[in-house]
Design a protein around this motif. Structure first.
Motif, PDB file in Angstrom:
ATOM      1  N   HIS A 208      47.084 -37.919  21.588  1.00 31.13           N
ATOM      2  CA  HIS A 208      47.006 -39.350  21.258  1.00 31.13           C
ATOM      3  C   HIS A 208      47.842 -40.172  22.235  1.00 31.13           C
ATOM      4  O   HIS A 208      47.403 -41.227  22.709  1.00 31.13           O
ATOM      5  N   ALA A 209      49.053 -39.699  22.559  1.00 32.56           N
ATOM      6  CA  ALA A 209      49.933 -40.444  23.455  1.00 32.56           C
ATOM      7  C   ALA A 209      49.369 -40.513  24.871  1.00 32.56           C
ATOM      8  O   ALA A 209      49.459 -41.545  25.543  1.00 32.56           O
ATOM      9  N   ASN A 210      48.759 -39.422  25.320  1.00 32.45           N
ATOM     10  CA  ASN A 210      48.236 -39.383  26.688  1.00 32.45           C
ATOM     11  C   ASN A 210      46.935 -40.159  26.851  1.00 32.45           C
ATOM     12  O   ASN A 210      46.523 -40.448  27.981  1.00 32.45           O
ATOM     13  N   GLN A 211      46.276 -40.503  25.749  1.00 30.23           N
ATOM     14  CA  GLN A 211      45.028 -41.256  25.816  1.00 30.23           C
ATOM     15  C   GLN A 211      45.243 -42.758  25.609  1.00 30.23           C
ATOM     16  O   GLN A 211      44.312 -43.534  25.800  1.00 30.23           O
ATOM     17  N   ASP A 212      46.448 -43.158  25.218  1.00 34.04           N
ATOM     18  CA  ASP A 212      46.735 -44.559  24.957  1.00 34.04           C
ATOM     19  C   ASP A 212      47.490 -45.166  26.137  1.00 34.04           C
ATOM     20  O   ASP A 212      48.499 -44.623  26.582  1.00 34.04           O
ATOM     21  N   ASN A 213      47.012 -46.303  26.647  1.00 33.77           N
ATOM     22  CA  ASN A 213      47.627 -46.903  27.830  1.00 33.77           C
ATOM     23  C   ASN A 213      49.051 -47.364  27.564  1.00 33.77           C
ATOM     24  O   ASN A 213      49.933 -47.196  28.415  1.00 33.77           O
ATOM     25  N   GLN A 214      49.299 -47.958  26.399  1.00 38.35           N
ATOM     26  CA  GLN A 214      50.655 -48.404  26.076  1.00 38.35           C
ATOM     27  C   GLN A 214      51.603 -47.215  25.916  1.00 38.35           C
ATOM     28  O   GLN A 214      52.758 -47.269  26.342  1.00 38.35           O
ATOM     29  N   ALA A 215      51.101 -46.154  25.300  1.00 38.40           N
ATOM     30  CA  ALA A 215      51.934 -44.961  25.137  1.00 38.40           C
ATOM     31  C   ALA A 215      52.308 -44.378  26.496  1.00 38.40           C
ATOM     32  O   ALA A 215      53.434 -43.900  26.689  1.00 38.40           O
ATOM     33  N   LYS A 216      51.385 -44.411  27.442  1.00 34.06           N
ATOM     34  CA  LYS A 216      51.685 -43.905  28.784  1.00 34.06           C
ATOM     35  C   LYS A 216      52.814 -44.709  29.423  1.00 34.06           C
ATOM     36  O   LYS A 216      53.653 -44.158  30.141  1.00 34.06           O
ATOM     37  N   GLN A 217      52.830 -46.020  29.183  1.00 30.63           N
ATOM     38  CA  GLN A 217      53.914 -46.845  29.714  1.00 30.63           C
ATOM     39  C   GLN A 217      55.250 -46.463  29.080  1.00 30.63           C
ATOM     40  O   GLN A 217      56.290 -46.423  29.757  1.00 30.63           O
ATOM     41  N   LEU A 218      55.243 -46.166  27.786  1.00 23.76           N
ATOM     42  CA  LEU A 218      56.475 -45.777  27.103  1.00 23.76           C
ATOM     43  C   LEU A 218      56.981 -44.424  27.593  1.00 23.76           C
ATOM     44  O   LEU A 218      58.190 -44.182  27.641  1.00 23.76           O
ATOM     45  N   LEU A 219      56.068 -43.531  27.957  1.00 27.60           N
ATOM     46  CA  LEU A 219      56.447 -42.193  28.402  1.00 27.60           C
ATOM     47  C   LEU A 219      57.218 -42.225  29.720  1.00 27.60           C
ATOM     48  O   LEU A 219      57.877 -41.240  30.080  1.00 27.60           O
ATOM     49  N   ALA A 220      57.160 -43.349  30.437  1.00 27.56           N
ATOM     50  CA  ALA A 220      57.907 -43.459  31.694  1.00 27.56           C
ATOM     51  C   ALA A 220      59.407 -43.568  31.457  1.00 27.56           C
ATOM     52  O   ALA A 220      60.205 -43.309  32.365  1.00 27.56           O
ATOM     53  N   ILE A 221      59.812 -43.928  30.248  1.00 29.49           N
ATOM     54  CA  ILE A 221      61.236 -44.051  29.919  1.00 29.49           C
ATOM     55  C   ILE A 221      61.830 -42.659  29.756  1.00 29.49           C
ATOM     56  O   ILE A 221      61.290 -41.835  29.015  1.00 29.49           O
ATOM     57  N   VAL A 222      62.927 -42.398  30.432  1.00 27.52           N
ATOM     58  CA  VAL A 222      63.596 -41.102  30.316  1.00 27.52           C
ATOM     59  C   VAL A 222      64.165 -40.965  28.902  1.00 27.52           C
ATOM     60  O   VAL A 222      64.940 -41.804  28.443  1.00 27.52           O
ATOM     61  N   GLY A 223      63.744 -39.922  28.193  1.00 28.86           N
ATOM     62  CA  GLY A 223      64.184 -39.720  26.824  1.00 28.86           C
ATOM     63  C   GLY A 223      63.139 -40.092  25.793  1.00 28.86           C
ATOM     64  O   GLY A 223      63.347 -39.872  24.600  1.00 28.86           O
ATOM     65  N   VAL A 224      62.029 -40.652  26.239  1.00 29.17           N
ATOM     66  CA  VAL A 224      60.925 -40.998  25.336  1.00 29.17           C
ATOM     67  C   VAL A 224      59.772 -40.041  25.616  1.00 29.17           C
ATOM     68  O   VAL A 224      59.169 -40.079  26.687  1.00 29.17           O
TER      69      VAL A 224
END
Length: 357
Positions: A208-224
């Motif tokens: 779910h996280a890898n298919q959502d554009n907003q989630a991909k942006q959040l994954l760039a944060i170290v620790g998220v």
């Protein structure tokens, strides 16, 4: 009957309590109604504002009544309590419905955003995973303690338990009899089933996280990671409901309690308001960011290293979790991209020659 302007609803499993008032605030409805007749009753009522406490079934009923033309709002339970007659000492369904109706009339009342079925479905995955993790933890403690009664000790940690349990159980040197071994093996089989379920749910969350554009942006944060990113999107609903990142961090409960008076500010421990699951994930992610900060050279990592040297581990942990919450707000509400070396631009003040002294 006078025209109904606003109705407070105290939701329950079987019987709902209603409290309605007209434009002048006069009570025109005070009744209970069964769950089976609830939607039909509102279908025959002229559109009005309907207020309910945020609870397990509130999102469903909000969408259902909204489809009937009503203006439906959800209020956090802690915001309703001050309007209940008798406060915390006196509580029943009729007083709750009246308090909800009164709270909805306040001009500065804050309402809870309504989740879509898709967002609720994502949270179902998270809650099932959390339940399985708690069950696995309890089972681990039970198996470890039962082995300890026979002098067989396994160190703390899930990974160590996974690799050492069978070896410790089958060791010929221990005092375990066949009956105890058989029972403990049953527990081990259940542990493996829970572990498999947790892994399966985590795969769904990562997908779910890898298919959502907003989630991909959040994954760039170290620790998220995927779990935190997915839970944030399903929990926050709409980040624009918060004026700024600090307000979102306060909603999560990552700001200190205040007991200030007479011009003297007293700050205590964090408030722990809001969603405890999301707060826990942010704190866990902050722990990972602090641990690896010394190996990175961006501006955010240098700040983490400096604040840890000045404030210590525990305070830095909350400060980083708070920082992550603010960064996520900027990504979700303003569409910004995460830049660990970002430098905020402060407005420059130009002094007019006419006003210079």
């Amino acid at each position: 009957m006078n025209t109904v302007a606003r109705i407070g609803v105290d939701l329950a499993k079987n019987v709902m309590q209603l409290h309605g008032v007209d434009e002048s605030g006069n009570v025109v409805i005070r009744k209970s109604i069964s769950r089976d007749r609830f939607a039909a009753w509102f279908a025959n009522l002229a559109p009005c504002r309907v207020a309910m406490e945020a609870c397990s079934s509130s999102n469903y009923w909000t969408r259902r009544l909204h489809s009937l033309g009503h203006d439906v709002v959800l209020i956090a339970p802690q915001f309703v309590t001050p309007y209940r007659k008798g406060g915390k000492q006196v509580k029943n369904d009729a007083l709750d419905a009246e308090a909800i109706c009164e709270a909805a009339s306040r001009p500065h009342m804050r309402f809870v955003p309504v989740k879509t079925p898709a967002q609720q479905s994502v949270m179902v995955i998270h809650r099932m995973r959390t339940g399985f993790v708690e069950e696995r933890t309890a089972l681990t403690s039970r198996l470890r303690s039962l082995l300890g009664e026979f002098g067989v000790f396994i160190p703390q940690g899930i990974e160590i338990f996974r690799t050492k349990f069978v070896e410790a159980l089958e060791a010929a040197s221990n005092e375990l009899h066949g009956l105890a071994r058989a029972a403990l093996l049953k527990g081990w089989e259940h542990w493996l089933a829970l572990d498999e379920q947790i892994a399966s749910l985590e795969e769904q969350i990562a997908l779910h996280a890898n298919q959502d554009n907003q989630a991909k942006q959040l994954l760039a944060i170290v620790g998220v990671g995927p779990i935190t990113a997915s839970a944030t999107l399903a929990t926050i609903v709409d980040a624009k409901q918060f004026k700024n990142g600090r307000q979102m961090a306060a909603w999560i409960g990552l700001v200190p309690k205040q007991a200030s008076s007479g011009g003297k500010s007293r700050l205590g421990h964090i408030t722990k308001k809001g969603n405890d699951y999301l707060r826990t994930l942010l704190v866990q992610g902050a722990r990972a960011a602090i641990t690896t900060a010394a190996r990175r050279h961006d501006r955010l990592s240098r700040w983490i290293v400096e604040i840890r040297a000045r404030l210590g581990w525990s305070r830095t942990l909350i400060a980083v979790a708070n920082k992550h919450a603010r960064i996520m707000w900027a990504i979700l509400a303003k569409g910004e991209r995460f830049d660990p070396s970002y430098v905020p631009h402060r407005p420059s003040f130009v002094v007019s020659p006419d006003t210079a002294t």
